[in-house]
Write a protein that holds these residues in place. Structure first.
Motif, mmCIF file in Angstrom:
data_model
loop_
_atom_site.group_PDB
_atom_site.id
_atom_site.type_symbol
_atom_site.label_atom_id
_atom_site.label_comp_id
_atom_site.label_asym_id
_atom_site.label_seq_id
_atom_site.Cartn_x
_atom_site.Cartn_y
_atom_site.Cartn_z
ATOM 1 N N UNK A 57 0.833 -1.204 0.000
ATOM 2 C CA UNK A 57 0.000 0.000 0.000
ATOM 3 C C UNK A 57 0.868 1.255 0.000
ATOM 4 N N UNK A 58 0.343 2.374 -0.537
ATOM 5 C CA UNK A 58 1.115 3.626 -0.555
ATOM 6 C C UNK A 58 1.623 4.052 0.821
ATOM 7 N N UNK A 59 0.835 3.797 1.861
ATOM 8 C CA UNK A 59 1.264 4.180 3.212
ATOM 9 C C UNK A 59 2.496 3.401 3.648
ATOM 10 N N UNK A 60 2.612 2.140 3.200
ATOM 11 C CA UNK A 60 3.787 1.335 3.544
ATOM 12 C C UNK A 60 5.025 1.898 2.849
ATOM 13 N N UNK A 61 4.874 2.255 1.576
ATOM 14 C CA UNK A 61 5.990 2.862 0.839
ATOM 15 C C UNK A 61 6.425 4.156 1.514
ATOM 16 N N UNK A 62 5.452 4.947 1.979
ATOM 17 C CA UNK A 62 5.762 6.216 2.643
ATOM 18 C C UNK A 62 6.554 5.979 3.925
ATOM 19 N N UNK A 63 6.128 4.986 4.729
ATOM 20 C CA UNK A 63 6.835 4.700 5.975
ATOM 21 C C UNK A 63 8.242 4.188 5.690
ATOM 22 N N UNK A 64 8.392 3.350 4.666
ATOM 23 C CA UNK A 64 9.714 2.852 4.309
ATOM 24 C C UNK A 64 10.649 4.006 3.956
ATOM 25 N N UNK A 65 10.156 4.945 3.184
ATOM 26 C CA UNK A 65 10.988 6.079 2.793
ATOM 27 C C UNK A 65 11.315 6.966 3.986
ATOM 28 N N UNK A 66 10.340 7.180 4.857
ATOM 29 C CA UNK A 66 10.576 7.993 6.053
ATOM 30 C C UNK A 66 11.520 7.300 7.022
ATOM 31 N N UNK A 67 11.643 5.963 6.872
ATOM 32 C CA UNK A 67 12.553 5.205 7.723
ATOM 33 C C UNK A 67 13.970 5.174 7.168
ATOM 34 N N UNK A 68 14.185 5.841 6.046
ATOM 35 C CA UNK A 68 15.510 5.883 5.460
ATOM 36 C C UNK A 68 15.744 4.854 4.385
ATOM 37 N N UNK A 69 14.700 4.148 3.947
ATOM 38 C CA UNK A 69 14.819 3.167 2.872
ATOM 39 C C UNK A 69 14.538 3.883 1.550
ATOM 40 N N UNK A 70 15.566 4.165 0.792
ATOM 41 C CA UNK A 70 15.410 4.961 -0.422
ATOM 42 C C UNK A 70 15.223 4.120 -1.674
#
Length: 287
Positions: A57-70
Protein backbone atom coordinates in the motif's frame (compact mmCIF):
# COMPACT_ATOMS: atom_id res chain seq x y z
CA UNK A 1 23.28 -7.78 27.01
CA UNK A 2 22.36 -11.21 28.35
CA UNK A 3 22.10 -11.33 32.12
CA UNK A 4 22.74 -7.62 32.51
CA UNK A 5 20.76 -4.51 33.30
CA UNK A 6 20.72 -1.67 30.82
CA UNK A 7 19.68 1.85 31.63
CA UNK A 8 19.01 4.01 28.60
CA UNK A 9 19.93 7.57 29.56
CA UNK A 10 18.51 9.37 26.54
CA UNK A 11 15.35 11.28 27.51
CA UNK A 12 13.59 9.81 24.47
CA UNK A 13 14.25 6.07 24.70
CA UNK A 14 12.10 3.15 23.58
CA UNK A 15 12.17 -0.62 24.04
CA UNK A 16 10.33 -2.48 21.28
CA UNK A 17 9.19 -6.00 22.16
CA UNK A 18 9.03 -8.01 18.94
CA UNK A 19 11.37 -7.74 15.96
CA UNK A 20 8.98 -8.59 13.15
CA UNK A 21 7.34 -6.09 10.78
CA UNK A 22 5.35 -4.15 13.39
CA UNK A 23 8.35 -3.80 15.67
CA UNK A 24 10.70 -2.78 12.88
CA UNK A 25 8.26 -0.24 11.46
CA UNK A 26 7.91 1.33 14.92
CA UNK A 27 11.65 1.20 15.63
CA UNK A 28 12.66 2.82 12.36
CA UNK A 29 10.05 5.56 12.63
CA UNK A 30 11.01 6.37 16.23
CA UNK A 31 14.68 6.49 15.31
CA UNK A 32 13.93 8.83 12.39
CA UNK A 33 12.23 11.11 14.95
CA UNK A 34 15.36 11.18 17.13
CA UNK A 35 14.56 8.43 19.64
CA UNK A 36 17.07 5.93 21.00
CA UNK A 37 15.56 2.51 20.24
CA UNK A 38 16.34 -1.09 21.23
CA UNK A 39 14.44 -4.01 19.64
CA UNK A 40 14.04 -7.35 21.45
CA UNK A 41 13.03 -10.45 19.47
CA UNK A 42 12.40 -13.78 21.22
CA UNK A 43 13.54 -15.91 18.26
CA UNK A 44 17.23 -16.71 18.01
CA UNK A 45 17.05 -16.90 14.22
CA UNK A 46 16.32 -14.59 11.33
CA UNK A 47 12.64 -14.24 10.50
CA UNK A 48 13.04 -13.62 6.78
CA UNK A 49 11.80 -17.04 5.67
CA UNK A 50 8.33 -16.57 7.14
CA UNK A 51 5.11 -15.32 5.61
CA UNK A 52 3.77 -14.95 2.11
CA UNK A 53 2.53 -12.09 0.00
CA UNK A 54 1.69 -8.55 1.05
CA UNK A 55 0.02 -5.81 -0.98
CA UNK A 56 2.36 -2.83 -0.96
CA UNK A 57 0.00 0.00 0.00
CA UNK A 58 1.12 3.63 -0.56
CA UNK A 59 1.26 4.18 3.21
CA UNK A 60 3.79 1.33 3.54
CA UNK A 61 5.99 2.86 0.84
CA UNK A 62 5.76 6.22 2.64
CA UNK A 63 6.83 4.70 5.97
CA UNK A 64 9.71 2.85 4.31
CA UNK A 65 10.99 6.08 2.79
CA UNK A 66 10.58 7.99 6.05
CA UNK A 67 12.55 5.20 7.72
CA UNK A 68 15.51 5.88 5.46
CA UNK A 69 14.82 3.17 2.87
CA UNK A 70 15.41 4.96 -0.42
CA UNK A 71 14.67 1.98 -2.65
CA UNK A 72 12.38 2.67 -5.64
CA UNK A 73 8.93 1.13 -5.24
CA UNK A 74 9.41 -1.18 -8.23
CA UNK A 75 12.37 -2.87 -6.52
CA UNK A 76 10.19 -3.65 -3.51
CA UNK A 77 7.89 -6.05 -5.30
CA UNK A 78 6.09 -7.17 -8.45
CA UNK A 79 3.74 -4.86 -10.33
CA UNK A 80 0.25 -5.86 -11.40
CA UNK A 81 -1.69 -3.84 -13.97
CA UNK A 82 -5.29 -5.04 -13.78
CA UNK A 83 -7.74 -6.23 -11.17
CA UNK A 84 -9.82 -9.13 -12.40
CA UNK A 85 -12.77 -10.76 -10.62
CA UNK A 86 -14.05 -14.20 -11.69
CA UNK A 87 -17.52 -15.60 -11.23
CA UNK A 88 -17.75 -19.15 -9.85
CA UNK A 89 -18.07 -20.54 -13.39
CA UNK A 90 -14.85 -18.83 -14.47
CA UNK A 91 -16.41 -16.04 -16.51
CA UNK A 92 -15.08 -12.54 -15.86
CA UNK A 93 -17.27 -10.37 -13.65
CA UNK A 94 -15.00 -7.30 -13.86
CA UNK A 95 -11.65 -6.34 -15.35
CA UNK A 96 -10.23 -2.86 -14.84
CA UNK A 97 -6.92 -1.05 -14.87
CA UNK A 98 -5.60 -0.68 -11.29
CA UNK A 99 -1.78 -0.70 -11.16
CA UNK A 100 -0.35 -1.86 -7.87
CA UNK A 101 2.73 -3.48 -6.39
CA UNK A 102 2.67 -6.76 -4.49
CA UNK A 103 5.60 -7.79 -2.31
CA UNK A 104 6.56 -10.45 0.19
CA UNK A 105 6.84 -10.48 3.96
CA UNK A 106 10.47 -11.49 3.56
CA UNK A 107 11.44 -8.54 1.37
CA UNK A 108 9.82 -5.95 3.65
CA UNK A 109 11.34 -7.55 6.75
CA UNK A 110 14.83 -7.62 5.21
CA UNK A 111 14.54 -4.01 4.02
CA UNK A 112 13.41 -2.74 7.45
CA UNK A 113 15.97 -4.79 9.37
CA UNK A 114 18.81 -3.60 7.16
CA UNK A 115 17.66 -0.01 7.65
CA UNK A 116 17.61 -0.45 11.42
CA UNK A 117 20.85 -2.43 11.60
CA UNK A 118 21.83 -5.25 13.94
CA UNK A 119 23.64 -3.34 16.69
CA UNK A 120 20.41 -2.54 18.55
CA UNK A 121 18.41 -5.57 17.35
CA UNK A 122 18.64 -8.27 20.04
CA UNK A 123 17.67 -11.91 19.36
CA UNK A 124 16.80 -14.50 21.99
CA UNK A 125 15.03 -12.10 24.38
CA UNK A 126 11.76 -13.44 25.77
CA UNK A 127 9.82 -10.93 27.85
CA UNK A 128 8.90 -12.09 31.36
CA UNK A 129 7.52 -9.00 33.05
CA UNK A 130 6.98 -5.26 32.87
CA UNK A 131 7.39 -2.96 35.85
CA UNK A 132 6.62 0.73 36.07
CA UNK A 133 9.53 2.56 37.72
CA UNK A 134 7.73 5.91 37.60
CA UNK A 135 4.77 7.37 35.72
CA UNK A 136 7.12 8.03 32.79
CA UNK A 137 9.59 5.13 33.06
CA UNK A 138 9.23 1.40 32.45
CA UNK A 139 11.47 -1.60 33.05
CA UNK A 140 11.30 -4.65 30.77
CA UNK A 141 12.48 -7.92 32.38
CA UNK A 142 13.60 -10.86 30.22
CA UNK A 143 13.98 -14.57 30.90
CA UNK A 144 17.76 -14.43 30.39
CA UNK A 145 18.10 -12.11 33.40
CA UNK A 146 18.47 -8.93 31.39
CA UNK A 147 16.42 -5.84 32.14
CA UNK A 148 16.03 -2.65 30.13
CA UNK A 149 14.67 0.70 31.23
CA UNK A 150 13.05 3.08 28.78
CA UNK A 151 10.57 5.94 28.51
CA UNK A 152 8.37 4.00 26.11
CA UNK A 153 7.67 0.29 25.71
CA UNK A 154 5.99 -0.93 22.52
CA UNK A 155 4.33 -4.32 22.35
CA UNK A 156 4.82 -5.62 18.80
CA UNK A 157 5.02 -9.29 19.70
CA UNK A 158 2.21 -10.68 17.60
CA UNK A 159 -1.18 -12.27 18.14
CA UNK A 160 -0.06 -14.12 21.26
CA UNK A 161 1.45 -10.94 22.68
CA UNK A 162 3.16 -11.28 26.05
CA UNK A 163 2.89 -7.52 26.52
CA UNK A 164 -0.88 -7.69 26.08
CA UNK A 165 -1.23 -10.62 28.47
CA UNK A 166 0.81 -8.81 31.14
CA UNK A 167 -1.22 -5.61 30.88
CA UNK A 168 -4.64 -7.17 30.25
CA UNK A 169 -4.52 -10.65 31.74
CA UNK A 170 -8.12 -11.50 30.86
CA UNK A 171 -8.02 -10.25 27.28
CA UNK A 172 -8.43 -13.16 24.89
CA UNK A 173 -8.77 -13.12 21.10
CA UNK A 174 -12.13 -14.31 19.76
CA UNK A 175 -12.55 -16.41 16.65
CA UNK A 176 -13.98 -14.31 13.80
CA UNK A 177 -15.58 -17.27 12.00
CA UNK A 178 -13.20 -17.70 9.08
CA UNK A 179 -9.71 -18.97 8.30
CA UNK A 180 -7.16 -18.16 5.59
CA UNK A 181 -5.48 -20.87 3.56
CA UNK A 182 -2.20 -19.64 2.05
CA UNK A 183 0.02 -21.03 -0.67
CA UNK A 184 3.04 -20.15 -2.79
CA UNK A 185 4.12 -21.83 -6.02
CA UNK A 186 6.85 -20.95 -8.56
CA UNK A 187 5.35 -18.95 -11.42
CA UNK A 188 6.79 -21.54 -13.82
CA UNK A 189 4.52 -24.12 -12.16
CA UNK A 190 1.36 -22.14 -12.88
CA UNK A 191 -0.47 -24.12 -15.62
CA UNK A 192 0.07 -22.68 -19.08
CA UNK A 193 -3.64 -22.33 -19.80
CA UNK A 194 -4.24 -19.88 -16.94
CA UNK A 195 -1.02 -17.85 -16.99
CA UNK A 196 -2.44 -15.14 -19.23
CA UNK A 197 -5.25 -14.33 -16.78
CA UNK A 198 -3.44 -14.86 -13.47
CA UNK A 199 0.17 -13.75 -13.92
CA UNK A 200 0.53 -9.97 -13.94
CA UNK A 201 -2.99 -9.40 -12.63
CA UNK A 202 -4.46 -9.09 -9.14
CA UNK A 203 -7.16 -11.74 -9.31
CA UNK A 204 -10.19 -12.40 -7.10
CA UNK A 205 -13.15 -14.79 -6.90
CA UNK A 206 -16.11 -15.02 -4.53
CA UNK A 207 -18.55 -17.76 -3.67
CA UNK A 208 -20.71 -18.70 -0.72
CA UNK A 209 -18.43 -18.55 2.34
CA UNK A 210 -15.42 -18.26 0.05
CA UNK A 211 -13.13 -15.43 -1.09
CA UNK A 212 -9.83 -16.09 -2.88
CA UNK A 213 -7.19 -13.75 -4.26
CA UNK A 214 -3.83 -14.19 -5.94
CA UNK A 215 -0.87 -12.27 -7.31
CA UNK A 216 2.85 -12.55 -8.09
CA UNK A 217 5.41 -11.82 -5.36
CA UNK A 218 9.23 -11.87 -5.20
CA UNK A 219 10.79 -15.31 -5.29
CA UNK A 220 13.61 -16.91 -3.34
CA UNK A 221 16.16 -14.38 -2.02
CA UNK A 222 13.65 -11.62 -2.87
CA UNK A 223 14.22 -12.12 -6.59
CA UNK A 224 11.78 -10.14 -8.79
CA UNK A 225 13.18 -11.45 -12.10
CA UNK A 226 10.41 -12.78 -14.40
CA UNK A 227 10.46 -16.57 -14.28
CA UNK A 228 11.88 -16.65 -10.74
CA UNK A 229 8.95 -15.15 -8.89
CA UNK A 230 6.25 -16.90 -6.86
CA UNK A 231 2.48 -16.93 -7.25
CA UNK A 232 0.86 -16.19 -3.89
CA UNK A 233 -2.73 -17.16 -3.20
CA UNK A 234 -4.87 -16.60 -0.11
CA UNK A 235 -8.23 -18.33 0.26
CA UNK A 236 -10.58 -17.13 3.02
CA UNK A 237 -13.16 -19.70 4.10
CA UNK A 238 -15.87 -19.68 6.73
CA UNK A 239 -15.26 -22.50 9.21
CA UNK A 240 -17.44 -23.25 12.22
CA UNK A 241 -16.03 -22.83 15.71
CA UNK A 242 -16.73 -26.55 16.26
CA UNK A 243 -14.59 -27.55 13.26
CA UNK A 244 -11.71 -25.18 13.95
CA UNK A 245 -9.92 -27.27 16.67
CA UNK A 246 -9.66 -30.27 14.33
CA UNK A 247 -8.31 -28.10 11.51
CA UNK A 248 -5.54 -26.79 13.78
CA UNK A 249 -4.10 -30.25 14.49
CA UNK A 250 -1.00 -30.68 12.34
CA UNK A 251 0.21 -33.78 10.49
CA UNK A 252 2.04 -35.01 13.61
CA UNK A 253 -0.97 -34.65 15.88
CA UNK A 254 0.20 -31.47 17.59
CA UNK A 255 -2.56 -28.98 18.36
CA UNK A 256 -1.79 -25.44 17.19
CA UNK A 257 -3.26 -22.31 18.74
CA UNK A 258 -3.72 -20.01 15.76
CA UNK A 259 -2.12 -21.44 12.62
CA UNK A 260 -0.54 -24.54 11.14
CA UNK A 261 3.04 -23.89 9.96
CA UNK A 262 4.13 -24.37 6.37
CA UNK A 263 4.53 -28.03 5.46
CA UNK A 264 2.67 -29.34 8.51
CA UNK A 265 -0.89 -29.41 7.17
CA UNK A 266 -2.45 -32.84 7.74
CA UNK A 267 -3.16 -35.07 4.74
CA UNK A 268 -6.83 -35.11 5.70
CA UNK A 269 -7.17 -31.35 5.42
CA UNK A 270 -5.05 -31.22 2.25
CA UNK A 271 -7.51 -33.62 0.60
CA UNK A 272 -10.45 -31.62 1.96
CA UNK A 273 -8.95 -28.43 0.53
CA UNK A 274 -8.83 -30.00 -2.94
CA UNK A 275 -12.43 -31.19 -2.65
CA UNK A 276 -13.57 -27.71 -1.64
CA UNK A 277 -11.58 -26.17 -4.50
CA UNK A 278 -13.39 -28.36 -7.04
CA UNK A 279 -16.70 -27.23 -5.57
CA UNK A 280 -16.15 -23.53 -4.91
CA UNK A 281 -13.36 -22.12 -7.08
CA UNK A 282 -13.51 -20.94 -10.70
CA UNK A 283 -11.33 -22.89 -13.15
CA UNK A 284 -8.27 -20.55 -13.13
CA UNK A 285 -7.86 -20.77 -9.35
CA UNK A 286 -8.91 -24.43 -9.30
CA UNK A 287 -6.09 -25.29 -11.69
Amino acid sequence: MSGTSSRVTNSHSAAVIGGSLGGLFAANMLRSAGWEVEVFERSLHDLDSRGGGIVLQPSVIDVLRRSGCSLPAESLGVASRYRIVFRPDGSVQSHHYAPQIQTSWSLIYTTLRNAFGLEHYHRGYTLNDIKMISPNRVDALFDNGASVEADLLIGADGGGSTVRSLLWAHSEPHYAGYVAWRGLIPESAVPEEVRSVLLGNFAFANNQGSHILGYLVPGEHNDVTPGRRLYNWVWYRTVSAQTLPALLIDRYGQKRSYSVPEGLLSDTWRRELHIQADTLLPPPFRR
